[in-house]
Design a protein around this motif. Structure first.
Motif, short mmCIF file in Angstrom:
data_model
loop_
_atom_site.label_atom_id
_atom_site.label_comp_id
_atom_site.label_asym_id
_atom_site.label_seq_id
_atom_site.Cartn_x
_atom_site.Cartn_y
_atom_site.Cartn_z
N PRO A 112 0.83 -1.21 0.00
CA PRO A 112 0.00 0.00 0.00
C PRO A 112 0.87 1.26 0.00
CG PRO A 112 -0.61 -1.48 1.80
CD PRO A 112 0.61 -2.03 1.17
N GLN A 113 0.32 2.34 -0.53
CA GLN A 113 1.08 3.59 -0.58
C GLN A 113 1.39 4.11 0.81
OE1 GLN A 113 -1.12 6.33 -2.97
NE2 GLN A 113 -0.40 5.45 -4.89
N THR A 114 0.56 3.77 1.78
CA THR A 114 0.80 4.23 3.15
C THR A 114 1.83 3.36 3.87
OG1 THR A 114 -1.05 2.88 3.91
CG2 THR A 114 -1.50 5.20 3.39
N LEU A 115 2.22 2.22 3.28
CA LEU A 115 3.17 1.31 3.91
C LEU A 115 4.14 0.74 2.86
CD1 LEU A 115 3.57 0.18 6.83
CD2 LEU A 115 2.28 -1.80 6.07
N PRO A 116 4.94 1.58 2.22
CA PRO A 116 5.87 1.08 1.18
C PRO A 116 7.12 0.45 1.80
CG PRO A 116 6.11 3.44 1.39
CD PRO A 116 5.00 3.03 2.34
N TRP A 120 11.02 1.80 2.39
CA TRP A 120 11.51 2.10 3.74
C TRP A 120 12.67 1.20 4.14
CZ3 TRP A 120 6.21 2.38 6.69
CH2 TRP A 120 5.52 3.54 6.29
#
Length: 178
Positions: A112-116, A120
């Motif tokens: 997801p874009q909120t959890l790349p 990271w």
């Protein structure tokens, strides 16, 4: 048997053992990647995330194992992660056993874009290899097949522990011959 698993889940040592085993398996995956130069594929990365969910579940359960809330939260997270990991490993084995142009995994992970996670922590979650390549085997089984067995074990174990939670407390000892 169920009372044994319930007693185990009410102590911190069982949860720490769960977290420790997942951490060791994550470290083994890193050894395969950096020590043995085996390139992880997208499915390998997804399986690492599922294993991280089991690690997280062990930590959650170890926070307060006597509390039913933390026990159930840890069990639900762990069981969900292990079942998802099992399904991912099953698909990974399918890619390896039935390689075809229409049966291949993606080259880039779809986080997801909120959890790349691949951006990271690229040293952990950046795929390089192909899912259909068998780079390592032991006793005639590929790494994906061993991962399938591992997630099946975690799933069965956590399901038994979840079922044991409805068991009553300590068993009452009958004194028939006293």
């Amino acid at each position: 048997m169920l009372s044994f698993f319930k007693t185990l889940s009410m102590g911190r040592s069982g949860w720490l053992l769960l977290a420790f085993s997942a951490l060791v398996l994550e470290l083994v995956a890193l050894y395969f990647q950096y020590g043995m130069q085996l390139q992880p594929c997208v499915m390998c990365v997804y399986e690492r995330v599922a294993l991280g969910g089991i690690l997280f579940a062990g930590i959650i359960g170890a926070i307060a194992p006597s509390s039913w809330f933390f026990r159930f939260l840890g069990l639900i997270i762990g069981l969900g992660a292990s079942v998802k990991g099992f399904l991912l490993a099953l698909k990974h084995v399918d890619y390896q056993l039935n390689p075809a142009p229409w049966n291949q995994c993606a080259y880039l992970p779809e986080f997801p874009q909120t959890l790349p996670l691949d951006q990271w922590f690229p040293y952990l979650f950046k795929p390089i290899g192909s899912c259909s390549d068998i780079q390592w085997s032991f006793l005639g089984f590929s790494m994906a097949q061993w991962i399938l067995v591992m997630f099946a074990f975690y799933s069965i174990l956590l399901a038994i522990i979840l079922i044991s939670q409805v068991k009553a407390g300590k068993p009452k000892h009958r004194e028939i011959f006293r």
